[in-house]
Design a protein around this motif. Structure first.
Motif, PDB file in Angstrom:
ATOM      1  N   VAL A 151      16.576  20.460  26.727  1.00 56.75           N
ATOM      2  CA  VAL A 151      17.194  21.466  25.862  1.00 56.75           C
ATOM      3  C   VAL A 151      17.588  22.643  26.724  1.00 56.75           C
ATOM      4  O   VAL A 151      16.751  23.221  27.422  1.00 56.75           O
ATOM      5  CB  VAL A 151      16.224  21.940  24.759  1.00 56.75           C
ATOM      6  CG1 VAL A 151      16.920  22.952  23.842  1.00 56.75           C
ATOM      7  CG2 VAL A 151      15.710  20.757  23.954  1.00 56.75           C
ATOM      8  N   THR A 207      19.821  28.896  16.914  1.00 54.94           N
ATOM      9  CA  THR A 207      20.011  28.343  15.577  1.00 54.94           C
ATOM     10  C   THR A 207      19.957  29.449  14.538  1.00 54.94           C
ATOM     11  O   THR A 207      18.962  30.181  14.460  1.00 54.94           O
ATOM     12  CB  THR A 207      18.921  27.292  15.285  1.00 54.94           C
ATOM     13  OG1 THR A 207      18.915  26.308  16.327  1.00 54.94           O
ATOM     14  CG2 THR A 207      19.166  26.614  13.944  1.00 54.94           C
ATOM     15  N   GLN A 265      20.058  22.571  12.855  1.00 53.49           N
ATOM     16  CA  GLN A 265      20.806  22.266  14.070  1.00 53.49           C
ATOM     17  C   GLN A 265      21.427  20.869  14.004  1.00 53.49           C
ATOM     18  O   GLN A 265      22.500  20.629  14.583  1.00 53.49           O
ATOM     19  CB  GLN A 265      19.903  22.402  15.293  1.00 53.49           C
ATOM     20  CG  GLN A 265      20.659  22.504  16.601  1.00 53.49           C
ATOM     21  CD  GLN A 265      21.557  23.732  16.648  1.00 53.49           C
ATOM     22  OE1 GLN A 265      21.115  24.844  16.360  1.00 53.49           O
ATOM     23  NE2 GLN A 265      22.822  23.550  16.996  1.00 53.49           N
ATOM     24  N   THR A 266      20.788  19.956  13.289  1.00 53.39           N
ATOM     25  CA  THR A 266      21.374  18.625  13.083  1.00 53.39           C
ATOM     26  C   THR A 266      22.731  18.736  12.401  1.00 53.39           C
ATOM     27  O   THR A 266      23.728  18.138  12.846  1.00 53.39           O
ATOM     28  CB  THR A 266      20.427  17.757  12.236  1.00 53.39           C
ATOM     29  OG1 THR A 266      19.234  17.489  12.974  1.00 53.39           O
ATOM     30  CG2 THR A 266      21.081  16.431  11.852  1.00 53.39           C
ATOM     31  N   TRP A 316      17.646  13.727  19.302  1.00 52.03           N
ATOM     32  CA  TRP A 316      16.494  14.636  19.453  1.00 52.03           C
ATOM     33  C   TRP A 316      15.390  14.003  20.294  1.00 52.03           C
ATOM     34  O   TRP A 316      14.788  14.666  21.149  1.00 52.03           O
ATOM     35  CB  TRP A 316      15.972  15.037  18.081  1.00 52.03           C
ATOM     36  CG  TRP A 316      16.933  15.790  17.212  1.00 52.03           C
ATOM     37  CD1 TRP A 316      17.127  15.625  15.869  1.00 52.03           C
ATOM     38  CD2 TRP A 316      17.832  16.851  17.590  1.00 52.03           C
ATOM     39  NE1 TRP A 316      18.083  16.501  15.403  1.00 52.03           N
ATOM     40  CE2 TRP A 316      18.527  17.272  16.437  1.00 52.03           C
ATOM     41  CE3 TRP A 316      18.131  17.477  18.800  1.00 52.03           C
ATOM     42  CZ2 TRP A 316      19.487  18.272  16.451  1.00 52.03           C
ATOM     43  CZ3 TRP A 316      19.095  18.492  18.823  1.00 52.03           C
ATOM     44  CH2 TRP A 316      19.752  18.875  17.671  1.00 52.03           C
ATOM     45  N   ASP A 329      25.326  20.520  14.749  1.00 47.26           N
ATOM     46  CA  ASP A 329      25.810  19.622  15.797  1.00 47.26           C
ATOM     47  C   ASP A 329      26.685  18.514  15.213  1.00 47.26           C
ATOM     48  O   ASP A 329      27.607  18.030  15.875  1.00 47.26           O
ATOM     49  CB  ASP A 329      24.637  18.991  16.545  1.00 47.26           C
ATOM     50  CG  ASP A 329      23.915  19.972  17.445  1.00 47.26           C
ATOM     51  OD1 ASP A 329      24.306  21.155  17.475  1.00 47.26           O
ATOM     52  OD2 ASP A 329      22.946  19.543  18.105  1.00 47.26           O
ATOM     53  N   VAL A 341      15.279  22.104  13.257  1.00 50.88           N
ATOM     54  CA  VAL A 341      15.878  20.833  13.646  1.00 50.88           C
ATOM     55  C   VAL A 341      16.888  20.377  12.600  1.00 50.88           C
ATOM     56  O   VAL A 341      17.977  19.882  12.938  1.00 50.88           O
ATOM     57  CB  VAL A 341      14.792  19.760  13.863  1.00 50.88           C
ATOM     58  CG1 VAL A 341      15.417  18.397  14.115  1.00 50.88           C
ATOM     59  CG2 VAL A 341      13.883  20.148  15.033  1.00 50.88           C
ATOM     60  N   HIS A 374      19.754  27.113  21.344  1.00 48.86           N
ATOM     61  CA  HIS A 374      20.983  27.071  20.548  1.00 48.86           C
ATOM     62  C   HIS A 374      21.179  28.296  19.667  1.00 48.86           C
ATOM     63  O   HIS A 374      22.199  28.385  18.968  1.00 48.86           O
ATOM     64  CB  HIS A 374      20.989  25.815  19.675  1.00 48.86           C
ATOM     65  CG  HIS A 374      21.126  24.536  20.439  1.00 48.86           C
ATOM     66  ND1 HIS A 374      22.343  23.974  20.754  1.00 48.86           N
ATOM     67  CD2 HIS A 374      20.194  23.721  20.982  1.00 48.86           C
ATOM     68  CE1 HIS A 374      22.160  22.859  21.439  1.00 48.86           C
ATOM     69  NE2 HIS A 374      20.857  22.684  21.594  1.00 48.86           N
ATOM     70  N   GLN A 433      16.211  14.279  23.869  1.00 51.68           N
ATOM     71  CA  GLN A 433      15.982  15.625  24.392  1.00 51.68           C
ATOM     72  C   GLN A 433      14.494  15.966  24.504  1.00 51.68           C
ATOM     73  O   GLN A 433      14.126  16.956  25.130  1.00 51.68           O
ATOM     74  CB  GLN A 433      16.698  16.657  23.516  1.00 51.68           C
ATOM     75  CG  GLN A 433      18.215  16.545  23.612  1.00 51.68           C
ATOM     76  CD  GLN A 433      18.937  17.559  22.757  1.00 51.68           C
ATOM     77  OE1 GLN A 433      18.599  18.741  22.748  1.00 51.68           O
ATOM     78  NE2 GLN A 433      19.952  17.107  22.025  1.00 51.68           N
ATOM     79  N   LEU A 463      14.498  24.319  20.857  1.00 45.81           N
ATOM     80  CA  LEU A 463      15.820  24.110  20.274  1.00 45.81           C
ATOM     81  C   LEU A 463      16.383  25.419  19.737  1.00 45.81           C
ATOM     82  O   LEU A 463      17.556  25.755  19.968  1.00 45.81           O
ATOM     83  CB  LEU A 463      15.717  23.065  19.157  1.00 45.81           C
ATOM     84  CG  LEU A 463      17.025  22.468  18.643  1.00 45.81           C
ATOM     85  CD1 LEU A 463      17.714  21.661  19.731  1.00 45.81           C
ATOM     86  CD2 LEU A 463      16.749  21.591  17.423  1.00 45.81           C
ATOM     87  N   GLU A 464      15.556  26.155  19.030  1.00 45.61           N
ATOM     88  CA  GLU A 464      16.014  27.449  18.509  1.00 45.61           C
ATOM     89  C   GLU A 464      16.358  28.404  19.644  1.00 45.61           C
ATOM     90  O   GLU A 464      17.376  29.106  19.599  1.00 45.61           O
ATOM     91  CB  GLU A 464      14.938  28.068  17.615  1.00 45.61           C
ATOM     92  CG  GLU A 464      15.403  29.364  16.964  1.00 45.61           C
ATOM     93  CD  GLU A 464      14.313  30.037  16.156  1.00 45.61           C
ATOM     94  OE1 GLU A 464      14.565  30.388  14.998  1.00 45.61           O
ATOM     95  OE2 GLU A 464      13.203  30.231  16.708  1.00 45.61           O
ATOM     96  N   PHE A 468       9.309  21.325  20.848  1.00 49.56           N
ATOM     97  CA  PHE A 468      10.734  21.021  20.917  1.00 49.56           C
ATOM     98  C   PHE A 468      11.526  21.860  19.913  1.00 49.56           C
ATOM     99  O   PHE A 468      12.604  22.382  20.235  1.00 49.56           O
ATOM    100  CB  PHE A 468      10.965  19.537  20.649  1.00 49.56           C
ATOM    101  CG  PHE A 468      12.410  19.180  20.506  1.00 49.56           C
ATOM    102  CD1 PHE A 468      13.260  19.233  21.600  1.00 49.56           C
ATOM    103  CD2 PHE A 468      12.934  18.809  19.274  1.00 49.56           C
ATOM    104  CE1 PHE A 468      14.612  18.915  21.471  1.00 49.56           C
ATOM    105  CE2 PHE A 468      14.269  18.499  19.135  1.00 49.56           C
ATOM    106  CZ  PHE A 468      15.110  18.550  20.233  1.00 49.56           C
TER     107      PHE A 468
END
Length: 529
Positions: free
Chosen positions: A525, A133, A207-208, A345, A211, A204, A131, A348, A127-128, A123
């Motif tokens: 995601v 990141t 990105q938290t 998260w 977001d 994570v 997004h 997702q 995510l990277e 995950f």
């Protein structure tokens, strides 16, 4: 040792694969030991080793009627069937065994994943990808540290990990706390750098905050403390810097408002304690109630009906707390921020998530009907009783971790682990040496079924043995080939082995490439497939 099958059936790997992606409740449990499971298993297989089976089952599998599939290596390995029999004996009702084990899964062409916490690690990489990141490498961070406007470096790991090793000037702020606390820690205009040991929590965590809408620039430290070490920079050890315990009222109010908006955006509902109690009383509902607050908060003010799962670690190691797909996950905090952010998260990652309304409290969960005590009673032996039993001809079997046995053990004791005790050559009477009497009682049951009398368990330490006049053997390692409790793959990366660190980072980056279309669809995601 004969196995009572309780009518347990087998399931073909292709049928199982389809069921895992159907959305219906199901748990795939790998009953091999951690050193084996970490060398390869299906993406959605959760490791619940036979050595701990009945002790940990209730937390990981909180519904007696939910479909549970057990897997082992296949071939002559009978641990899946043994485990199914044990679970049936304590009340689980919908059990089956994966036909052919891991060998059949691989032969069918399905991906086999090496490592630990694979769904969470995958995950993080997705995510990277999805997004973009932002990240910096170690050399860029060092230049920033030496500049006129040094960044705020927040370490998203646990406090214990931070104390073992940390980036210079970093502050411990586990990922689950970032959204609640970072705004009060950062100066206006100050760049925030989030790091972990490798990649996942850096990504994570950063990105938290992005977001969450924190006004500061936020970046992840690419490859974390391993990247720092591989770049030739020194790590600190023994540091205890941590986030402030309190959050200013204006910061807290703004955080609550933002989290409420994000919950609506994600479709995460706030539910009442009465709702949760109703679900937990339903014998056919699988419900995980998880408290994402800090250890100190939970110790001071526990929710009796919840399991403690600190938010950052819950996202990082989801398979330690949630074994079933299609279950309902209820997250708990005190303010409605941390549970929402962790819940986004988990959602997702394919889980059905809701949040307990702040201020409401859970009562103790109702007992699982039919579930008996996992361990039972074993006589507790002190070191003198252990010595007397061994002098009287009893065999001593040491069930502690293989690393601990290798460091120091009682002379004459044999190292073993529950899946192997039935094959030991022992006298008709055995004494067990263990760290955990409950786990020893599980192994004792297997020995007893082979006609061996277990005289008791000793839970002392080397100093106790020496004081009782027992000889202690030191530096006598268990052969690597026998250490199924130990995963070598993840060990040396933090022990000065640069190649092990590089291999580990390469493994993390490569996880996305192993996903098939159904596995990729589990993660909500956006981004690269």
């Amino acid at each position: 040792m004969g196995i009572e099958t309780h009518g347990i059936s087998g399931i073909d790997v292709k049928m199982l694969k389809a069921q895992l992606h159907s959305g219906d409740p199901i748990a795939l449990i790998d009953v091999r030991e951690p050193g084996e499971a970490g060398e390869g298993r299906p993406l959605l297989a959760v490791n619940l080793p036979y050595s701990r089976l009945e002790v940990d089952a209730m937390q990981l599998l909180p519904c007696l009627t939910m479909p549970i599939v057990l897997m082992d290596d296949g071939g002559s390995d009978d641990r899946a069937l043994r485990s199914a029999s044990r679970l049936a004996g304590i009340g689980y009702q919908s059990l089956s065994v994966m036909n052919g084990g891991l060998a059949a899964w691989a032969a069918a062409g399905f991906s086999v994943y090496k490592g630990v916490n694979v769904p969470s690690k995958t995950f993080g990489e997705l995510l990277e990808h999805g997004h973009d990141t932002p990240a910096i490498d170690a050399a860029e961070l060092e230049a920033m540290r030496q500049g006129d406007e040094p960044p705020l470096i927040l370490d998203g790991r646990t406090p214990a990990e931070f104390e073992r090793m940390s980036i210079p000037d970093a502050i411990s702020c586990p990922n689950g706390e970032l959204a609640l606390r970072a705004a009060a820690m950062a100066k206006p205009g100050q760049t925030i750098v989030v790091n972990c040991a490798g990649r996942t929590r850096s990504i994570v965590g950063a990105q938290t905050l992005i977001d969450f809408g924190i006004p500061n620039d936020v970046v992840a430290l690419r490859n974390g403390t391993m990247g720092w070490y591989l770049s030739g920079f020194e790590l600190d050890h023994g540091e205890t810097r941590s986030f402030p315990n309190s959050v200013p009222e204006d910061v807290l109010a703004a955080a609550r408002a933002r989290a409420a908006d994000l919950a609506v955006e994600a479709g995460i509902e706030f539910v009442s304690a009465a709702d949760v109690r109703g679900w937990q009383r339903d014998p056919d509902a699988c419900v995980y109630a998880l408290d994402v607050r800090t250890h100190a908060e939970v110790a001071r003010d526990p929710h009796p009906g919840a399991v403690h799962a600190p938010g950052g670690q819950l996202v990082q190691t989801t398979d330690h707390w949630i074994a079933a797909r299609g279950a309902r996950v209820v997250l708990i905090d005190s303010e409605g921020v941390r549970a929402v952010m962790a819940g986004r998260w988990l959602q997702q990652m394919g889980h059905d998530v809701c949040v307990l309304r702040p201020g409401e409290r859970l009562s103790a969960a109702p007992p699982m009907s039919g579930l008996s005590s996992a361990a039972g009673a074993l006589a507790q032996l002190d070191a003198n009783a252990l010595r007397a039993a061994m002098n009287g001809g009893a065999s001593a079997v040491d069930l502690r971790a293989s690393a601990d046995f290798g460091a120091a053990h009682v002379a004459g004791a044999t190292w073993s682990i529950r899946p192997r005790v039935a094959a030991l050559e022992v006298t008709s009477e055995v004494v067990l040496i263990a760290d955990d009497a409950d786990l020893a009682a599980l192994a004792a049951k297997d020995l007893s079924e082979c006609g061996v009398t277990v005289a008791g368990v000793h839970t002392g330490q080397p100093d106790d043995w020496r004081q009782a006049g027992l000889d202690v053997v030191e530096n006598d390692p268990v052969p690597d080939s026998q250490r199924i409790d130990f995963l070598f793959f993840v060990h040396d990366r933090h022990q000065g082995n640069a190649q092990a660190a590089r291999d580990y980072l390469e493994w993390e980056i490569g996880l996305v490439g192993q996903l098939d279309a159904d596995e990729r669809a589990l993660f909500g995601v956006a981004g690269h497939a």
